[in-house]
Design a protein around this motif. Structure first.
Motif, short mmCIF file in Angstrom:
data_model
loop_
_atom_site.label_atom_id
_atom_site.label_comp_id
_atom_site.label_asym_id
_atom_site.label_seq_id
_atom_site.Cartn_x
_atom_site.Cartn_y
_atom_site.Cartn_z
N SER A 1 0.81 -1.07 -0.19
CA SER A 1 -0.11 -0.04 0.05
C SER A 1 0.80 1.19 -0.04
CB SER A 1 -0.86 -0.20 1.23
OG SER A 1 -0.36 -0.20 2.44
N ALA A 2 2.24 0.93 0.41
CA ALA A 2 3.11 2.28 0.52
C ALA A 2 3.67 2.61 -0.84
CB ALA A 2 4.10 2.19 1.58
N LEU A 3 3.67 1.48 -1.72
CA LEU A 3 4.49 1.66 -3.10
C LEU A 3 3.90 2.61 -4.05
CD1 LEU A 3 5.39 -2.04 -3.54
CD2 LEU A 3 7.07 -0.18 -2.62
N ALA A 4 2.30 2.54 -3.84
CA ALA A 4 1.77 3.53 -4.85
C ALA A 4 2.08 5.05 -4.71
CB ALA A 4 0.34 3.24 -5.01
N PRO A 5 1.91 5.56 -3.49
CA PRO A 5 2.25 6.62 -3.39
C PRO A 5 3.84 7.22 -3.35
CG PRO A 5 1.74 5.62 -1.22
CD PRO A 5 1.25 4.94 -2.52
N ALA B 1 18.41 7.43 -12.12
CA ALA B 1 18.07 6.58 -11.14
C ALA B 1 16.84 6.60 -10.52
CB ALA B 1 19.45 6.85 -10.04
N THR B 2 16.23 7.79 -10.49
CA THR B 2 15.01 7.94 -9.99
C THR B 2 13.96 7.24 -10.94
OG1 THR B 2 15.59 10.29 -8.91
CG2 THR B 2 13.01 9.51 -9.55
N ALA B 3 14.14 7.49 -12.43
CA ALA B 3 13.00 6.90 -13.36
C ALA B 3 13.22 5.21 -13.13
CB ALA B 3 13.32 7.21 -14.57
N ALA B 4 14.48 4.87 -13.11
CA ALA B 4 14.64 3.34 -12.67
C ALA B 4 14.07 2.97 -11.55
CB ALA B 4 16.19 3.06 -12.92
N GLY B 5 14.42 3.66 -10.60
CA GLY B 5 13.66 3.24 -9.30
C GLY B 5 12.23 3.23 -9.27
N VAL B 6 11.54 4.17 -10.11
CA VAL B 6 9.96 4.06 -10.17
C VAL B 6 9.69 3.00 -11.02
CG1 VAL B 6 8.23 5.28 -11.14
CG2 VAL B 6 9.71 6.77 -10.13
N ALA B 7 10.42 2.57 -12.03
CA ALA B 7 10.12 1.20 -12.79
C ALA B 7 10.17 0.06 -11.86
CB ALA B 7 10.99 1.21 -14.14
N ALA B 8 11.09 0.13 -10.99
CA ALA B 8 11.28 -1.14 -10.20
C ALA B 8 10.00 -1.28 -9.16
CB ALA B 8 12.71 -1.12 -9.27
N THR B 9 9.83 -0.13 -8.66
CA THR B 9 8.90 -0.01 -7.64
C THR B 9 7.54 -0.54 -8.18
OG1 THR B 9 9.81 1.55 -6.53
CG2 THR B 9 7.55 1.14 -6.06
N THR B 10 7.08 0.01 -9.39
CA THR B 10 5.82 -0.01 -9.98
C THR B 10 5.93 -1.58 -10.68
OG1 THR B 10 6.46 1.14 -12.11
CG2 THR B 10 5.20 2.12 -10.38
N ALA C 1 -3.97 -3.69 -4.94
CA ALA C 1 -3.22 -2.91 -3.75
C ALA C 1 -4.14 -1.47 -3.53
CB ALA C 1 -1.69 -2.65 -3.82
N VAL C 2 -4.90 -1.15 -2.56
CA VAL C 2 -5.56 -0.06 -2.37
C VAL C 2 -4.79 0.75 -1.13
CG1 VAL C 2 -7.58 0.89 -1.79
CG2 VAL C 2 -7.41 -1.24 -2.98
N THR C 3 -4.55 2.16 -1.53
CA THR C 3 -4.06 3.14 -0.53
C THR C 3 -4.85 4.25 -0.27
OG1 THR C 3 -1.80 2.37 -1.18
CG2 THR C 3 -2.01 4.49 -0.05
N TRP C 4 -5.49 4.80 0.74
CA TRP C 4 -6.42 5.93 0.94
C TRP C 4 -5.36 6.84 1.59
CZ3 TRP C 4 -11.06 6.67 -0.68
CH2 TRP C 4 -11.81 5.56 -1.00
N SER C 5 -5.19 7.91 0.93
CA SER C 5 -4.30 9.05 1.28
C SER C 5 -4.82 9.48 2.82
CB SER C 5 -4.31 10.21 0.25
OG SER C 5 -3.91 9.58 -0.87
N GLY C 6 -3.66 9.73 3.94
CA GLY C 6 -3.96 10.35 5.03
C GLY C 6 -4.65 9.31 5.99
N GLY C 7 -4.82 8.02 5.57
CA GLY C 7 -5.58 7.02 6.18
C GLY C 7 -7.10 7.22 6.46
N TRP C 8 -7.65 7.85 5.49
CA TRP C 8 -9.21 7.99 5.44
C TRP C 8 -9.69 6.87 4.57
CZ3 TRP C 8 -11.62 12.30 7.58
CH2 TRP C 8 -10.67 13.38 8.13
N SER C 9 -9.63 5.99 5.29
CA SER C 9 -10.27 4.68 4.69
C SER C 9 -11.95 4.82 4.68
CB SER C 9 -9.86 3.49 5.25
OG SER C 9 -10.12 3.22 6.66
#
Length: 608
Positions: free
Chosen positions: A4-8, A39-48, A60-68
């Motif tokens: 859930s932390a990977l998308a943001p 390196a930043t772009a490559a890191g984004v590619a690896a993460t996604t 994978a669902v992520t609610w910003s600020g914990g507003w689930s």
């Protein structure tokens, strides 16, 4: 770190890196800035990429600020990663990393401003692919758009660059604001902005005029971004002046995200109120028109970057047609097609960029025979033309084959002709240019007076290059390999089938997003991959492409004639329609809105 932390993280990281690059660029050496951005772009590619693989078993669902959500109701902003959305975000990261690698010996005078804009562009692409909120789709739409406008008009000292960027900005901004009007209408009706919440609020209702108008307006901006005819006119003008690495991003992922957005909004928010048959017709008509116009304009170009841009328009039409079939097989075919096309088309743009940097021209006539048979770029260019034609076992070929099979199984075997002819014509046009430029076959084309020339342009390097830098060559090879891989890696076929089934599962999307429901197991699609029919049709497309190329190279010419020739009436009409005037393009945009609206509204309202 949880999924859930990977998308943001994938959205925020390039924005933070852009800020760092902009500040550090005042003092740090250019190499440091290049390495940090790459390196930043490559890191984004690896993460996604990890996110795409891990979501094959559930979103994978992520609610910003914990507003689930509470009781299925929500007020927060949500990011929803599934294999298709995360896969497109990964594609954006990969293409950006390769584009930055190519840029190491490129546009030296721009310093860190170029890298900052590219990273912001990447953040917009990733956020657009992952968001589950309709208004935030507009926000990320504008972020990627603003960065893309600036990158297109990067060389502000050149009038053509400014005009191309301005046309791009005006048409796409107008489309975005029409989408925002649609968002406002649907919010007024439902009181919701989340895609899943809108889908639940509209589910089971009848499609009245307000819902129809809201949907048409919302998808208008996405169809403009996808360059779907007759809203496609801006794309060739933008690609003609944009730097080659930016063309890689625009043709490889930005345009495709427009098609993805139409599909995402329909399946999650409007599928319960708008019948699939109505949407199928509303997409098939402009999709087939896009294939026809893009293929025709591609065939008659001598400006190589414009040729490749119109090829992108034609292939986008094929992606739209594939999605319009509305089956898991067709969506899987479109996904594989996009992957293969992104790598191959990106490599072709980078080779064209090398031609510009070596000879100061991208004009097929001006470059006739100037390329060397020993130049690896020439063979890469020809290989790209064969791949675009759908040659087995390469990436575009598997996407084409799966989409053709799905269309036939769904009762639309006549759509196979669009895939065969569209890929053959665009591949043949690329092969024709390669045979003339790098092998010197045939004779220089006799240019009609209406053709757009590509000679006398400024190179995008500090000076004309004699030897190809290794970083540029490496970027081209990486893209060619990436474009070929989807055709020879069966696990990708299985993943594409599961991703397509999950993408079309609107009930599962709403359940996981709003109710924290457990994911429903997704079975692979049976028989997804190469078939005898797919291989045969791929070989037919390649054969036709070679015939188109040879006909263009060796077509008879009038003896002793050296001046411009008069274009046939249909060709002249096509050129006149693509006038370059923003006002004309705005008029065509509104015509496109009216046509799509009529295709949806007439059958719905007439059936009551």
């Amino acid at each position: 770190m949880s999924r859930s932390a990977l998308a943001p993280l994938a959205v925020v990281a390039p924005i933070l890196a852009a800020c760092v690059v902009l500040v550090a660029g005042r003092r740090a050496p250019r190499l440091v800035i290049d390495v940090l951005a790459t390196a930043t772009a490559a890191g984004v590619a690896a993460t996604t990429g990890f996110l795409a693989a891990s979501t094959l078993g559930g979103r994978a669902v992520t609610w910003s600020g914990g507003w689930s959500p509470v009781g299925g109701r929500s007020v927060g902003v949500v990011l929803v990663a599934d294999p298709l959305g995360a896969g497109l975000a990964c594609l954006a990261g990969l293409l950006t990393a390769v584009a930055m690698l190519y840029s190491w010996r490129y546009l030296a005078s721009l310093q860190a401003h170029y890298h900052t804009l590219v990273l912001l562009f990447l953040a917009g692409l990733v956020g657009f692919a992952l968001t589950g909120d309709l208004f935030n789709m507009f926000v990320f739409f504008e972020l990627m758009g603003a960065a893309a406008y600036a990158l297109t008009a990067l060389r502000i000292e050149e009038p053509d660059s400014v005009q191309g960027g301005l046309t791009f900005a005006v048409i796409n901004s107008l489309g975005a604001y029409l989408s925002l009007m649609g968002v406002g209408l649907i919010y007024a009706r439902t009181g919701e902005l989340g895609l899943a919440r809108i889908g639940r609020a509209l589910g089971g209702q009848r499609a009245d005029a307000l819902v129809i108008v809201a949907f048409v307006l919302v998808v208008t901006g996405f169809l403009v971004k996808a360059a779907v005819a007759p809203m496609h006119f801006w794309l060739a003008d933008a690609h003609a002046v944009a730097p080659a690495p930016i063309c890689v991003l625009m043709s490889g992922v930005m345009v495709e995200l427009g098609v993805y957005a139409v599909a995402r909004v329909y399946t999650t928010a409007f599928a319960g109120v708008l019948p699939g048959g109505v949407l199928r017709t509303a997409l098939l008509v402009p999709g087939l028109l896009t294939v026809t116009v893009g293929s025709g304009m591609c065939l008659i170009q001598r400006h190589i970057k414009r040729l490749l841009a119109y090829s992108t328009i034609a292939h986008t039409g094929l992606f739209v047609v594939a999605f319009a079939v509305l089956t898991p097989g067709s969506v899987a075919g479109a996904a594989l097609y996009v992957l293969g096309h992104a790598g191959i088309k990106g490599a072709l743009f980078l080779v064209t960029g090398l031609l510009l940097d070596r000879f100061g021209s991208v004009d097929e006539r001006d470059l006739f025979g100037r390329g060397s048979r020993r130049d690896p770029g020439g063979w890469f260019f020809l290989a790209g033309g064969v791949a675009l034609a759908g040659a087995p076992p390469l990436g575009p070929g598997i996407g084409k084959a799966v989409a053709e099979d799905a269309a036939g199984r769904a009762g639309y075997p006549w759509l196979v002709a669009a895939f065969v002819v569209g890929s053959a014509v665009t591949g043949g046009a690329v092969l024709r240019a390669g045979l003339r430029v790098f092998l010197g076959l045939g004779h220089p084309p006799q240019p009609p007076a209406s053709e757009t020339q590509g000679s006398g342009e400024q190179p995008e390097t500090p000076s004309l290059v004699r030897a190809v830098p290794r970083t540029m060559l490496a970027a081209i090879v990486l893209l060619l390999l990436a474009g070929a891989l989807p055709g020879v890696v069966p696990p990708l076929w299985v993943a594409a089938g599961r991703a397509a089934r999950m993408f079309l599962d609107r009930t599962g999307y709403a359940g996981q997003t709003l109710d924290a429901a457990p994911p429903t197991p997704v079975a692979p699609l049976p028989g997804l991959g190469w078939t005898t029919t797919g291989v045969v049709l791929g070989l037919v497309s390649v054969t036709l492409a070679v015939a188109v190329a040879l006909l263009g190279v060796y077509r008879p010419r009038r003896a002793g004639w050296r001046g411009p020739v008069r274009s046939p009436a249909p060709v002249e009409l096509l050129h006149r329609l693509h006038s370059g005037h923003v006002g004309d393009y705005v008029a065509w945009l509104f015509l496109g809105v009216a046509v799509v609206g009529a295709l949806i509204a007439v059958p719905l309202l007439a059936g009551r």
